[in-house]
Design an enzyme around this catalytic site. Structure first.
Site, short mmCIF file in Angstrom:
data_model
loop_
_atom_site.label_atom_id
_atom_site.label_comp_id
_atom_site.label_asym_id
_atom_site.label_seq_id
_atom_site.Cartn_x
_atom_site.Cartn_y
_atom_site.Cartn_z
N HIS A 228 0.81 -1.21 0.00
CA HIS A 228 0.00 0.00 0.00
C HIS A 228 0.84 1.27 0.00
CE1 HIS A 228 -3.48 -2.44 1.97
NE2 HIS A 228 -3.29 -2.72 0.70
N ILE B 133 0.97 6.99 0.55
CA ILE B 133 0.45 5.86 1.34
C ILE B 133 -1.05 5.73 1.08
CG2 ILE B 133 0.23 4.90 3.67
CD1 ILE B 133 2.40 7.04 4.49
N CYS B 134 -1.46 4.54 0.72
CA CYS B 134 -2.90 4.29 0.53
C CYS B 134 -3.47 3.83 1.88
CB CYS B 134 -3.11 3.22 -0.54
SG CYS B 134 -4.84 2.83 -0.82
N LEU B 135 -3.97 4.79 2.63
CA LEU B 135 -4.50 4.49 3.98
C LEU B 135 -5.69 5.42 4.20
CD1 LEU B 135 -4.14 3.04 6.73
CD2 LEU B 135 -2.60 4.86 7.41
#
Lengths: 231, 159
Positions: B89, B96-98
């Protein structure tokens, strides 16, 4: 700002919950910059001691301006509690009225640039409790129908019943009157209908009793009137 | 490799809150994180150490946290700088894929809680690899686009 200040001069305060000493020490040092000692009364958004505190129905504490700005910024998305994501309705938040600072600051002076903060919602107040004397007094009852001539009155022990009818049957009204038995009980009590206590929905036992008794008396009154007409 | 948004002065509320957060961080820093002092309170550099027993054990990474003018009503921009960790991610440009950094941000979160989420995301990873669309995404971000402008699609709740 760059190190923990061990000489913080924090007043000892009762701890609301037991925390491990290390953590508590750390938080009290940080709290010296202006919140409550352990953060229990800090706004969840600005992290300061809550100003104009409000509590959501899910129990999370915020400054009213902080919560309002958050809810207002959520146009088109869920208006949720920042802490637990429960739905937040601004008219359902509960204001907290503590002792300090109430009314000391004109709310208009607390301008937040760019955002117009409305007044904090007011508390939803249930009816006040009755005065104890009224609650424990022996009941005497008087029934008055209309505002006209009393037709009859009867007294049973401590209960006085009087009935009458007036020119305006639609103004039929009745009320209960208590006396303590030591005064002189008078047979008739004239009251102007509508001048009574507001007929709010019964919210306590006393009021419920009153409603039931008044119905019984209304029935008796009607019975007496019918008897007088036919005999 | 600074893709920070144009610098604006923080609102009074944001400045207060950041000072408070910094003080709390210094009094009680989250395990595995170190705040690298800068003279700009609006831009934090945080050193992350991979948690023991995970794929990133003892590895050092650097997070850059950039606070918007309307913080905390608006999420900070959080990216990895220098060498971002290999993670399904985390893109090679540090993005950041969050979800909590974008759609699911809430003003009750703090830098400290973000750090814990990122460390947890690292710790639960089972493979050191880039996201499948890494190259395409990074190409699209060449003009220095902020990850906050990306339309993220959050689908994986395991890692």
């Amino acid at each position: 700002m760059d190190s923990v200040d061990d000489n913080t001069n924090v007043q000892p305060m009762p701890k609301l919950d037991s925390q491990d000493p290390v953590k508590n020490h750390g938080e009290s040092s940080a709290g010296a910059s202006g919140g409550s000692e352990d953060g229990s009364f800090d706004c969840n958004i600005c992290l300061e001691l809550a100003q104009d505190p409000v509590v959501t129905l899910c129990g999370h504490l915020f400054c009213w301006p902080c919560l309002h700005r958050w809810v207002k910024s959520r146009i088109g998305s869920n208006k949720d509690c920042p802490v637990c994501k429960a739905i937040v309705k601004e008219d359902k938040v509960v204001p907290l009225y503590g002792r300090g600072k109430v009314g000391s600051v004109d709310p208009r002076s607390k301008a937040v640039p760019g955002v117009d903060i409305p007044h904090r919602p007011s508390g939803q107040r249930p009816d006040a409790a009755r005065h104890p004397e009224q609650q424990h007094q022996p009941y005497g009852f008087t029934f008055v129908a209309g505002s006209g001539i009393p037709v009859t009155a009867a007294r049973f022990g401590n209960i006085t019943l009087s009935a009458g009818f007036g020119l305006f049957p639609s103004l039929f009204g009745f009320h209960l009157h208590g006396y303590d038995g030591t005064g002189t009980p008078s047979g008739f009590h004239f009251r102007i209908p509508g001048n009574h206590r507001p007929a709010a929905s019964p919210s306590n036992q006393y009021q419920q009793q009153e409603v039931i008794l008044s119905r019984i008396l209304l029935f008796l009154g009607c019975f007496v009137i019918v008897c007088l007409i036919f005999f | 490799m600074s893709t920070s948004t144009p610098q604006k002065t923080l609102s009074r509320i944001a400045a207060h809150r950041l000072q408070k957060e910094l003080a709390e961080w210094q009094a009680n820093p989250p395990t595995g994180f170190k705040h690298k002092a800068t003279d700009d309170i609006q831009l934090w550099i945080i050193e992350v150490t991979g948690a023991p027993g995970t794929l990133y054990e003892n590895e050092q990474y650097y997070l850059q946290v950039d606070f918007p003018e309307q913080y905390p009503m608006e999420a900070p921009q959080v990216i990895f700088v220098k060498d971002p960790p290999m993670h399904p991610h985390i893109y090679s440009n540090g993005h950041i894929c969050l979800d909590i950094l974008y759609d699911s941000w809430s003003p009750a979160m703090t830098v400290s809680s973000i750090c814990m989420s990122i460390l947890s995301m690292l710790s639960s990873s089972t493979s050191k690899e880039r996201p499948p669309d890494n190259d395409r995404y990074v190409r699209n971000c060449r003009n220095g686009r902020s990850p906050k402008e990306t339309r993220w699609w959050f689908h994986d709740d395991k890692v």
